[in-house]
Scaffold this active site. Structure first.
Site, PDB file in Angstrom:
ATOM      1  N   CYS A 123      47.466  17.753   0.031  1.00  0.00           N
ATOM      2  CA  CYS A 123      48.325  17.476  -1.135  1.00  0.00           C
ATOM      3  C   CYS A 123      48.317  18.610  -2.163  1.00  0.00           C
ATOM      4  O   CYS A 123      49.310  18.825  -2.853  1.00  0.00           O
ATOM      5  CB  CYS A 123      47.973  16.148  -1.781  1.00  0.00           C
ATOM      6  SG  CYS A 123      46.297  16.047  -2.423  1.00  0.00           S
ATOM      7  N   CYS A 131      49.992  14.266   1.351  1.00  0.00           N
ATOM      8  CA  CYS A 131      48.737  14.652   1.984  1.00  0.00           C
ATOM      9  C   CYS A 131      48.918  15.085   3.436  1.00  0.00           C
ATOM     10  O   CYS A 131      47.934  15.301   4.151  1.00  0.00           O
ATOM     11  CB  CYS A 131      47.743  13.494   1.899  1.00  0.00           C
ATOM     12  SG  CYS A 131      47.394  13.022   0.187  1.00  0.00           S
ATOM     13  N   LYS A 196      39.859   4.734   1.070  1.00  0.00           N
ATOM     14  CA  LYS A 196      40.444   5.375  -0.104  1.00  0.00           C
ATOM     15  C   LYS A 196      41.710   4.602  -0.456  1.00  0.00           C
ATOM     16  O   LYS A 196      42.632   4.502   0.356  1.00  0.00           O
ATOM     17  CB  LYS A 196      40.769   6.829   0.208  1.00  0.00           C
ATOM     18  CG  LYS A 196      41.462   7.541  -0.936  1.00  0.00           C
ATOM     19  CD  LYS A 196      41.662   9.005  -0.632  1.00  0.00           C
ATOM     20  CE  LYS A 196      42.429   9.689  -1.742  1.00  0.00           C
ATOM     21  NZ  LYS A 196      42.689  11.097  -1.431  1.00  0.00           N
ATOM     22  N   LYS A 249      36.347   4.874  -2.426  1.00  0.00           N
ATOM     23  CA  LYS A 249      36.980   5.535  -3.564  1.00  0.00           C
ATOM     24  C   LYS A 249      38.213   4.777  -3.998  1.00  0.00           C
ATOM     25  O   LYS A 249      39.017   4.413  -3.132  1.00  0.00           O
ATOM     26  CB  LYS A 249      37.367   6.947  -3.118  1.00  0.00           C
ATOM     27  CG  LYS A 249      38.165   7.735  -4.115  1.00  0.00           C
ATOM     28  CD  LYS A 249      38.565   9.032  -3.495  1.00  0.00           C
ATOM     29  CE  LYS A 249      39.527   9.718  -4.445  1.00  0.00           C
ATOM     30  NZ  LYS A 249      40.112  10.886  -3.877  1.00  0.00           N
ATOM     31  N   SER A 275      38.691  10.403 -11.359  1.00  0.00           N
ATOM     32  CA  SER A 275      39.112  11.065 -12.589  1.00  0.00           C
ATOM     33  C   SER A 275      39.457  10.121 -13.738  1.00  0.00           C
ATOM     34  O   SER A 275      39.076  10.376 -14.882  1.00  0.00           O
ATOM     35  CB  SER A 275      40.285  12.004 -12.296  1.00  0.00           C
ATOM     36  OG  SER A 275      41.360  11.301 -11.701  1.00  0.00           O
TER      37      SER A 275
HETATM   38  C1  PBG Z   1      43.358  14.351  -2.465  1.00  0.00           C
HETATM   39  C2  PBG Z   1      42.423  13.706  -3.387  1.00  0.00           C
HETATM   40  C3  PBG Z   1      42.688  12.910  -4.505  1.00  0.00           C
HETATM   41  C4  PBG Z   1      41.447  12.675  -5.118  1.00  0.00           C
HETATM   42  C5  PBG Z   1      40.484  13.290  -4.329  1.00  0.00           C
HETATM   43  N1  PBG Z   1      41.091  13.906  -3.247  1.00  0.00           N
HETATM   44  C6  PBG Z   1      43.950  12.459  -5.121  1.00  0.00           C
HETATM   45  C7  PBG Z   1      44.943  11.659  -4.434  1.00  0.00           C
HETATM   46  O1  PBG Z   1      44.729  11.125  -3.340  1.00  0.00           O
HETATM   47  O2  PBG Z   1      46.025  11.565  -5.004  1.00  0.00           O
HETATM   48  C8  PBG Z   1      41.240  11.928  -6.395  1.00  0.00           C
HETATM   49  C9  PBG Z   1      39.998  12.260  -7.133  1.00  0.00           C
HETATM   50  C10 PBG Z   1      39.965  11.808  -8.545  1.00  0.00           C
HETATM   51  O3  PBG Z   1      40.859  11.110  -9.062  1.00  0.00           O
HETATM   52  O4  PBG Z   1      38.979  12.174  -9.211  1.00  0.00           O
HETATM   53  N2  PBG Z   1      43.814  13.656  -1.408  1.00  0.00           N
END
Ligand code: PBG
Length: 330
Positions: A123, A131, A196, A249, A275
């Site tokens: 991504c 992704c 995830k 996650k 985040s």
């Molecule tokens: C990428 C990825 C993401 C995060 C980690 N790897 C973002 C997404 O899937 O949009 C998020 C990490 C965070 O929010 O701290 N695939």
């Protein structure tokens, strides 16, 4: 007979008794510190929605790793922000790609001491921000997995100890394992983002990584937030495919999932304190609405108590610095 017969308060009498009876502990070595390395910038750039976090240059990331190592943090997770993007995310598997260069330099500077993990996703590298590669506006699973295999090999070649695929493609772990092995990287571990979720808690990260999808969203590959049993299934599949470690996650809205995955599998389990979880704490702390140090301790202990032995967190440095004083907050 005196009342009450059970007095749990006895073990809460003094700090030393509370310490003795405490079931959960954390050390800086349990934390994984995520770092962003951006190509083509001359100075580190602050990430607005993640106060205290920066997009690093190849130079500044060395100093950041050094600071963290001094605090006892030993594991790092790298994200790359390339200068240019294309439809297939070709910047992700270049030997001189930004993440590959960062990892190689850190390895050269610090030797075998730190554990270096590379996030494996497209991504940040695709011009559409998805992704994987697209076929008629949909992410094509199998074509994407073939690209992930190339990325894994180039990340391993740069010196990564751990490859962490985060794209949620089916079969990605088995495919990456076989290409690592075929290329002589049998010793490199896979930390699979097993469960995830398609979460709003990634908002600030997308600013940090420049990875916002240009159309649509990620709900056709990331998990539905209503599901917990499916997370256990995803975790089992990844373990069967050869994942050395797995991850749930985000963390805070998914503590039940962490517990369920912990009980269903026996590989080391990580949780990603993402985040927006970080941004919410920072925003409230800036207004003095909360006591940041105590909140962070409670959050990290909660994630650990739920069953995650490793925690990926932007609070890593602050938490490691505070840990010696945690007894006073207890
Ligand atoms: C990428 C990825 C993401 C995060 C980690 N790897 C973002 C997404 O899937 O949009 C998020 C990490 C965070 O929010 O701290 N695939």
């Amino acid at each position: 007979m005196s009342f009450p017969t059970e007095r749990p308060r006895r073990l809460r009498t003094t700090p030393a008794l509370r310490r003795l009876a405490r079931e959960t502990a954390l050390a800086p070595q349990d934390l994984i510190y995520p770092l962003f390395v951006r190509e083509g910038i001359q100075a580190p750039a602050p990430i607005e929605a993640m106060p205290g976090q920066l997009q690093h240059t190849l130079e500044s990331v060395i100093g950041e790793v050094e600071d963290a190592l001094k605090l006892g943090i030993q594991t790092f997770l790298f994200f790359g922000v390339p200068a240019s993007k294309d439809a297939t995310g070709s910047g992700a598997w270049q030997g001189d790609g930004i993440v590959q260069r960062a990892i190689a330099r850190i390895r050269e500077t610090f030797g075998q001491g730190p554990v270096l993990a590379a996030d494996l996703c497209l991504c940040e590298y695709t011009d559409h921000g998805h992704c994987g590669v697209l076929r008629e506006q949909r992410v094509d699973n199998d074509e994407t997995v073939a690209i992930y295999q190339r990325i894994a090999v180039s990340q391993a070649a740069s010196g990564a100890d751990i490859i962490a695929p985060s794209g949620m493609m089916d079969g990605q772990v088995a495919a990456i394992r076989s290409s690592l092995d075929e290329n002589g990287f049998t010793d490199r571990a896979i930390l699979a983002y097993a469960a995830k979720y398609a979460s709003a808690f990634y908002g600030p990260f997308r600013e940090a990584a420049g990875s916002t999808p240009q159309f649509g969203d990620r709900r056709a590959y990331q998990m539905d937030v209503g599901n917990a049993r499916e997370a256990v299934r995803e975790a089992r599949l990844d373990v069967e495919e050869g994942a050395d470690m797995i991850m749930v996650k985000p963390a805070l809205a998914f503590l039940d999932v962490i517990r369920a995955v912990r009980e269903a599998t026996d590989v080391p389990l990580a949780a990603y304190n993402v985040s927006a979880e970080y941004a919410m704490v920072k925003a409230a702390a800036e207004r003095s609405w909360i006591d940041e140090r105590r909140i962070v301790r409670e959050i990290l202990l909660g994630i650990r108590r739920a069953g995650a032995q490793m925690i990926i967190t932007y609070h890593a440095k602050d938490a490691a610095r505070e840990m010696p004083c945690w007894e006073e907050l207890a």
